[in-house]
Design an enzyme around this catalytic site. Structure first.
Site, PDB file in Angstrom:
ATOM      1  N   SER A  36      25.551 -49.307   3.606  1.00  0.00           N
ATOM      2  CA  SER A  36      24.544 -48.896   4.489  1.00  0.00           C
ATOM      3  C   SER A  36      25.013 -50.425   4.818  1.00  0.00           C
ATOM      4  O   SER A  36      24.541 -50.446   6.516  1.00  0.00           O
ATOM      5  CB  SER A  36      23.445 -48.591   3.739  1.00  0.00           C
ATOM      6  OG  SER A  36      22.977 -49.845   3.062  1.00  0.00           O
ATOM      7  N   GLY A  73      24.267 -46.271   0.736  1.00  0.00           N
ATOM      8  CA  GLY A  73      24.063 -45.778  -0.588  1.00  0.00           C
ATOM      9  C   GLY A  73      25.546 -46.230  -1.338  1.00  0.00           C
ATOM     10  O   GLY A  73      25.172 -45.924  -3.274  1.00  0.00           O
ATOM     11  N   ASN A 102      25.319 -51.960  -3.946  1.00  0.00           N
ATOM     12  CA  ASN A 102      24.461 -51.233  -4.895  1.00  0.00           C
ATOM     13  C   ASN A 102      24.311 -51.084  -5.893  1.00  0.00           C
ATOM     14  O   ASN A 102      23.317 -50.797  -7.138  1.00  0.00           O
ATOM     15  CB  ASN A 102      24.535 -49.761  -4.089  1.00  0.00           C
ATOM     16  CG  ASN A 102      24.133 -49.882  -2.609  1.00  0.00           C
ATOM     17  OD1 ASN A 102      22.777 -49.219  -2.381  1.00  0.00           O
ATOM     18  ND2 ASN A 102      24.699 -49.595  -1.693  1.00  0.00           N
ATOM     19  N   ASP A 183      12.043 -52.988   5.376  1.00  0.00           N
ATOM     20  CA  ASP A 183      12.995 -52.669   3.969  1.00  0.00           C
ATOM     21  C   ASP A 183      12.717 -54.396   3.712  1.00  0.00           C
ATOM     22  O   ASP A 183      13.917 -54.779   2.266  1.00  0.00           O
ATOM     23  CB  ASP A 183      13.685 -51.871   3.033  1.00  0.00           C
ATOM     24  CG  ASP A 183      15.203 -52.464   4.119  1.00  0.00           C
ATOM     25  OD1 ASP A 183      14.982 -53.236   4.906  1.00  0.00           O
ATOM     26  OD2 ASP A 183      16.324 -51.631   4.342  1.00  0.00           O
ATOM     27  N   HIS A 186      17.939 -54.513   5.305  1.00  0.00           N
ATOM     28  CA  HIS A 186      18.586 -54.412   6.383  1.00  0.00           C
ATOM     29  C   HIS A 186      18.498 -54.509   7.204  1.00  0.00           C
ATOM     30  O   HIS A 186      18.204 -55.057   8.496  1.00  0.00           O
ATOM     31  CB  HIS A 186      18.979 -53.244   6.179  1.00  0.00           C
ATOM     32  CG  HIS A 186      19.404 -52.359   5.266  1.00  0.00           C
ATOM     33  ND1 HIS A 186      18.618 -51.480   4.071  1.00  0.00           N
ATOM     34  CD2 HIS A 186      21.262 -51.349   4.778  1.00  0.00           C
ATOM     35  CE1 HIS A 186      18.986 -51.024   3.198  1.00  0.00           C
ATOM     36  NE2 HIS A 186      20.616 -50.926   3.457  1.00  0.00           N
TER      37      HIS A 186
END
Length: 225
Positions: A36, A73, A102, A183, A186
């Site tokens: 991502s 992801g 991840n 979040d 990011h």
């Protein structure tokens, strides 16, 4: 008579050359293979650093195309499963390998991540492509031992495989609210040009010394003859 024939056929000849050249010149490819952070999660396509890189490459190195094969992801296991297809499809000259975050965020085994990354790097090298491994980091709340082992994995692999390691490219924006999405993981649109400049420093040494400008020179020779 001869001169009139030359004048008559010069323009069609020029047109034929211009039409044929794009088919004769094979574009070089820079492949972004990540998660991502490269796919532009939470951003418009034109805002992400990958798109900004495409724009810069189009201007400075027009023989190169940039392909972004990143998936939000993605883990190293998922990347390994689809790498062969990507290499066969795009036949890249350079690969930016940005995976592992991840794995860490999910607490997956470090050895498994190391194995997957090393296998991908070996496949990329075997295909004839150059590869830059992008270092990833995770928050410290995963425990000191796991966090340290995770971070050291990237320098260890880069040293073993003798490839360039790009230090954590989010270093300048991590932990700074003005550069992060809600979040707190990011980067937002404001951070993307900063990321591009960090990444560019490691890409440029692998590119040709000068941009290719063969097409204009050919047309000039034909029109001046």
């Amino acid at each position: 008579m001869l001169s009139s024939l030359i004048i008559h056929f010069r323009k069609p000849l020029l047109l034929l050359v211009l039409i044929s050249l794009p088919q004769l010149v094979k574009a070089d490819t820079l492949l972004i293979f990540g998660d991502s952070l490269s796919a532009g999660y939470g951003l418009k396509e034109q805002e992400g650093w990958a798109h900004l890189l495409k724009q810069r490459m189009a201007q400075d190195y027009p023989t190169y195309q940039v392909v972004n094969a990143s998936i939000s992801g993605e883990t190293t296991t998922g990347g390994l499963a689809r790498l062969t297809k990507a290499l066969n499809e795009f036949n890249p000259n350079i690969v930016l390998l940005e995976l592992g975050a991840n794995d860490g965020l999910r607490g997956l085994p470090i050895k498994q991540m190391q194995h997957n990354l090393q296998t991908m790097i070996q496949q990329i090298k075997k295909s004839g492509s150059k590869v830059i491994l992008m270092e990833m980091r995770i928050p410290p709340n995963y425990g000191k031992r796991y966090t340290e082992l995770f971070q050291k994995s990237f320098s260890k692999i880069a040293k073993q495989e003798q490839i360039p390691l790009m230090p954590f490219f989010l270093q300048e924006v991590a932990g700074q609210q003005q550069y992060l999405q809600r979040d707190n993981l990011h980067p937002n649109a404001k951070a993307q040009p900063i990321l591009l400049e960090t990444i560019w420093q490691f890409i440029q040494p692998l590119l040709p010394n000068t941009a290719t400008t063969q097409l204009p020179s050919v047309t000039n020779q034909l029109t001046d003859s």
